[in-house]
Design a protein around this motif. Structure first.
Motif, PDB file in Angstrom:
ATOM      1  N   GLY A  25       0.786  -1.225   0.000  1.00 62.35           N
ATOM      2  CA  GLY A  25       0.000   0.000   0.000  1.00 62.35           C
ATOM      3  C   GLY A  25       0.815   1.272   0.000  1.00 62.35           C
ATOM      4  O   GLY A  25       0.259   2.371   0.104  1.00 62.35           O
ATOM      5  N   GLU A  26       2.143   1.167  -0.130  1.00 62.95           N
ATOM      6  CA  GLU A  26       2.975   2.367  -0.159  1.00 62.95           C
ATOM      7  C   GLU A  26       2.648   3.217  -1.387  1.00 62.95           C
ATOM      8  O   GLU A  26       2.663   4.452  -1.324  1.00 62.95           O
ATOM      9  N   PHE A  27       2.350   2.539  -2.491  1.00 60.49           N
ATOM     10  CA  PHE A  27       1.950   3.224  -3.720  1.00 60.49           C
ATOM     11  C   PHE A  27       0.565   2.706  -4.121  1.00 60.49           C
ATOM     12  O   PHE A  27       0.448   1.661  -4.767  1.00 60.49           O
ATOM     13  N   ARG A  55       9.857  -1.545 -16.725  1.00 63.05           N
ATOM     14  CA  ARG A  55       9.316  -2.067 -17.976  1.00 63.05           C
ATOM     15  C   ARG A  55       8.648  -3.432 -17.752  1.00 63.05           C
ATOM     16  O   ARG A  55       7.590  -3.708 -18.316  1.00 63.05           O
ATOM     17  N   ALA A  56       9.258  -4.261 -16.914  1.00 62.74           N
ATOM     18  CA  ALA A  56       8.687  -5.582 -16.618  1.00 62.74           C
ATOM     19  C   ALA A  56       7.339  -5.453 -15.912  1.00 62.74           C
ATOM     20  O   ALA A  56       6.389  -6.198 -16.206  1.00 62.74           O
ATOM     21  N   LEU A  57       7.218  -4.501 -14.995  1.00 60.76           N
ATOM     22  CA  LEU A  57       5.956  -4.328 -14.275  1.00 60.76           C
ATOM     23  C   LEU A  57       4.891  -3.658 -15.148  1.00 60.76           C
ATOM     24  O   LEU A  57       3.692  -3.887 -14.948  1.00 60.76           O
ATOM     25  N   VAL A  58       5.323  -2.860 -16.103  1.00 65.18           N
ATOM     26  CA  VAL A  58       4.370  -2.313 -17.082  1.00 65.18           C
ATOM     27  C   VAL A  58       3.814  -3.452 -17.926  1.00 65.18           C
ATOM     28  O   VAL A  58       2.600  -3.554 -18.156  1.00 65.18           O
ATOM     29  N   LEU A  63       1.912  -1.469 -13.672  1.00 61.89           N
ATOM     30  CA  LEU A  63       2.273  -0.071 -13.883  1.00 61.89           C
ATOM     31  C   LEU A  63       1.903   0.366 -15.293  1.00 61.89           C
ATOM     32  O   LEU A  63       1.740  -0.468 -16.188  1.00 61.89           O
ATOM     33  N   ALA A  64       1.762   1.661 -15.455  1.00 59.57           N
ATOM     34  CA  ALA A  64       1.555   2.239 -16.786  1.00 59.57           C
ATOM     35  C   ALA A  64       2.271   3.581 -16.814  1.00 59.57           C
ATOM     36  O   ALA A  64       2.471   4.212 -15.769  1.00 59.57           O
ATOM     37  N   SER A  65       2.674   4.004 -18.004  1.00 59.45           N
ATOM     38  CA  SER A  65       3.379   5.283 -18.152  1.00 59.45           C
ATOM     39  C   SER A  65       2.590   6.202 -19.079  1.00 59.45           C
ATOM     40  O   SER A  65       1.969   5.743 -20.039  1.00 59.45           O
ATOM     41  N   ARG A  66       2.637   7.478 -18.751  1.00 63.03           N
ATOM     42  CA  ARG A  66       1.995   8.470 -19.611  1.00 63.03           C
ATOM     43  C   ARG A  66       2.947   9.641 -19.799  1.00 63.03           C
ATOM     44  O   ARG A  66       3.464  10.185 -18.804  1.00 63.03           O
ATOM     45  N   THR A  71       5.098   7.481 -14.334  1.00 63.56           N
ATOM     46  CA  THR A  71       4.710   6.074 -14.240  1.00 63.56           C
ATOM     47  C   THR A  71       3.858   5.891 -12.993  1.00 63.56           C
ATOM     48  O   THR A  71       4.246   6.305 -11.902  1.00 63.56           O
ATOM     49  N   TYR A  72       2.701   5.271 -13.162  1.00 68.29           N
ATOM     50  CA  TYR A  72       1.754   5.166 -12.052  1.00 68.29           C
ATOM     51  C   TYR A  72       1.254   3.728 -11.902  1.00 68.29           C
ATOM     52  O   TYR A  72       1.373   2.894 -12.807  1.00 68.29           O
ATOM     53  N   VAL A  73       0.686   3.458 -10.730  1.00 68.62           N
ATOM     54  CA  VAL A  73       0.224   2.111 -10.382  1.00 68.62           C
ATOM     55  C   VAL A  73      -1.163   1.870 -10.967  1.00 68.62           C
ATOM     56  O   VAL A  73      -2.070   2.691 -10.795  1.00 68.62           O
ATOM     57  N   THR A  74      -1.313   0.748 -11.651  1.00 71.24           N
ATOM     58  CA  THR A  74      -2.620   0.388 -12.208  1.00 71.24           C
ATOM     59  C   THR A  74      -3.233  -0.830 -11.530  1.00 71.24           C
ATOM     60  O   THR A  74      -4.428  -1.072 -11.659  1.00 71.24           O
ATOM     61  N   ASP A  75      -2.412  -1.600 -10.798  1.00 68.27           N
ATOM     62  CA  ASP A  75      -2.931  -2.776 -10.099  1.00 68.27           C
ATOM     63  C   ASP A  75      -1.999  -3.120  -8.946  1.00 68.27           C
ATOM     64  O   ASP A  75      -0.803  -2.845  -9.004  1.00 68.27           O
ATOM     65  N   THR A  76      -2.562  -3.703  -7.884  1.00 62.59           N
ATOM     66  CA  THR A  76      -1.758  -4.031  -6.709  1.00 62.59           C
ATOM     67  C   THR A  76      -1.070  -5.385  -6.826  1.00 62.59           C
ATOM     68  O   THR A  76      -0.289  -5.760  -5.960  1.00 62.59           O
TER      69      THR A  76
END
Length: 221
Positions: A25-27, A55-58, A63-66, A71-76
């Protein structure tokens, strides 16, 4: 013979650290992670290793990048996104059968483990669902129905079961096939029966109530 553990690369170590921090839950979902430069300083590895980890987590769906944002969290977890990528390739019948198993077992475990607060939350979700049905609000009805089933899985006390349920699409397919327009008084009552048995802490009856609800949905699909 002792088990030989695989040696992790620096990027894999950083990816695991990020997974742990996100899961803790840190991010939270929607929040930005530190910049590549900051992560390199925090972890003591090169920016190239950090870049590979991100890149691996994307790719995993966490994660996703815009551009211009970060780069932001999209799923835990990367479990649900990974499963979701398999759904289109698996037989629809296989996926449906897994959903039924998870729904039934989730209700059974919830009857054993649900807290008073979780039971209240389930009742609140059903109240919102009923109000949306009365108002003819399809979006609110859909959101409340999804919330109800996910809350039920969370009340099972089994985080892996809840994540698997979300990963295979939960009740979204049923909503697509049935939807608010085909909701009946019997289906509304069947949802309420699940909560009643969970609140009564009767695992057998809760599983049976979930089976009845699933049968009603399948009959309309």
């Amino acid at each position: 013979m002792p088990r030989i553990e695989p040696v992790q690369t620096r990027s894999e170590q950083v990816a695991d650290q990020l997974r742990d921090r996100i899961a803790a839950g840190e991010f939270p979902v929607g929040s930005l992670i530190p910049t590549e430069k900051d992560l390199a300083e925090e972890t003591g590895v090169s920016r190239n290793s950090v870049r590979e980890a991100v890149r691996a987590l994307v790719h995993a769906g966490m994660l996703a990048s815009r551009a211009g944002y970060g780069t932001y969290v999209t799923d835990t977890s990367d479990l649900a996104p990974t499963l979701a990528r398999h759904i289109d390739r698996d037989r629809e019948q296989d996926v449906a059968e897994v959903r039924v198993i998870l729904e039934r077992e989730g209700a059974r475990l919830a009857a054993l483990r649900a807290t008073p607060e979780q039971i209240d939350a389930l009742r609140s979700a059903l109240a919102v669902r009923s109000d949306a049905l009365a108002d003819g609000d399809e979006d609110a009805f859909t959101a409340a129905d999804i919330d109800f089933h996910r809350m039920l899985m969370a009340a099972s006390g089994n985080a892996l079961l809840a994540e698997l349920y979300r990963g295979v699409g939960g009740n979204e397919l049923a909503l697509h096939n049935v939807g608010m327009s085909r909701e009946t008084a019997e289906m509304t009552a069947a949802h309420e029966a699940v909560v009643t048995e969970v609140a009564a802490h009767d695992p057998g009856a809760a599983a049976a109530a979930a089976d009845h609800l699933i049968a009603l949905v399948e009959a309309l699909s």
